[in-house]
Design a protein around this motif. Sequence first.
Motif: not given
Length: 608
Positions: A551-563
């Motif tokens: 879960r800690s590696e699931r991101y592709s975008y950062v918006y308003q401090g949320n990955t």
Amino acid sequence: MPHPSSARLAALTVAAVCSAASTVVLTSPAHADSVRIHDIQGTTRISPYAGQQVTDVAGIVTGVRTYGSSRGFWIQDPNPDANPATSEGVFVFTGSVPKVAVGDAVTVLGTVSEYVPGGTATGNQTLTEITKPTVTVVSSGNAVPAAAVITARSVPSTYTPTGDTAASGSVNGLPLRPSRYALDYYESLEGMNVQVADARVVGATDPYTELWVTVKPRENSDRRGGTVYGSYDSQNTGRLQIQSLGATADFPVANVGDTLTGATAGPLDYNQFGGYTLVAGKLGTLRSAGLQRETTERQKKGELAVATYNVENLDPGDATFEEHAAAIVHNLQAPDIVSLEEIQDDNGATNDGTVTAGRTVTKLIDAIVAAGGPRYDWRSIDPANNADGGEPGGNIRQVFLFNPQRVSFTDRAGGDATTAVGVTKEHGKAALTLSPGRIDPTDAAWANSRKPLAGEFVFRGRTVFVIANHFNSKGGDQGLTSQYQPPARSSETQRHQQATLVNGFVKDILATQKNADVVALGDINDFEFSGTARILEDGGALWSAVKSLPRSERYSYVYQGNTQVLDQILVSPSIRRDCDFEYDSVHVNSEFNDQISDHDPQVLRFKP
């Protein structure tokens, strides 16, 4: 999330100019009254004095904003009451450069107003202000009231109360409970001098001279310093936007994982593009974490590498071709198939009817060769002019790049902007009627949005169906700090319709050939836990492979401090069942201030 470049209406993210469209109109009799700031702020988000004139409002100037469309200053009462729900600070809107200085003791006569930054249609909370002011400076050089220190312990773990059903879900009229809800806590400090210390950056410095920090470094943290948005109930309460009252040149240029050491302090504002914002008169010292761009593994001889990469409105006039090429060749290790999103036409945003993109794509392919990569071949379908959304005149579309030394494309003639691709059977196996072809391009689900591009590839004798997607954006959704809780996500409706059509098309392939290898990928513009993802996965037709990562590696975008996840690669049962695949979200953009796209590419390696 909407791209920052399209979301901004002005270069500075400040509260909206006074206007009827952004004012909460309250029918209360106007009269003069001598009140304290905490009386004006009250115990809800709406001032009990809204619409009324007040006089002799006393306070010390804590910050002066001399730029943008919301010029004015903040004052704070140095003698607070005992109620933690009532803020002791308020913004005085002047509309021009204020004639006060930090440390001035002033009295203000004016009208209390409740403004909705960006207008009421945004659903944003109101900002309590004193407008049309007459300001008297009583003395100068006074001590500024001590900043309220925002810490991991002071911010509640629950983000927001549920809105009042009798008020269409608004929280504006609810009594503030700052010890229970994070948004209530921040509201109880609205306009006051606040401070964060040694705050880790969770949203890189952007072109609008702002960044995001967290006061809760352990809250859903990822291994590179960000804060993961993992569900609709995980809004990450420690996030706070940072702007500055100082010179733009002095603002820290930060990446995710860096730290603003020492104190960062200033008035707490609320604006259209992020909600509660610390407008710093004092900035901490930037300490770099040395974040590096990632590089994925190279595919093995028997592995097919498929990638998706949103190149953010790439057109021939851009200066980023060499950097995109380097990312594809080196960071992505030259995938066999690359689905590109946001390839613009040959003259970019010039709105003259041009829809071809050969010049754009060829320039990228040449740059890839110059960077040491293969000479990719490509396939796409030109959209009808201005029919697919995005920047007017840009005619963004998906494009397949493929390495002809490793994979071949099966061309089946007839695909165009409005003709629907279908599924047929050839020699007992599934085949596309058009390749490339578009899925139900005239269906209302794709109105003013990109149509999926389907293609038939062959790798080592095995057919692989690839569907390149770019779903409807999140534009128009209410923000996490909306007055309406939970916030409305109106853009989901169209994405759900789009997901239904793609899911149905994949089911057609699998009904024809149960063990077909299908990859549906692209900028889905929605999370791996979203309703959109569930619809794409309906009946087991597809599975979002990003969920194979921790879960800690699931991101592709950062918006308003949320990955967070917006870009996905979904696979059919034959690929998932083998458990012989590797998935990588390659972080080369989203965490960096010098990004060339706001999306991170995704790579899947598997054996067809």
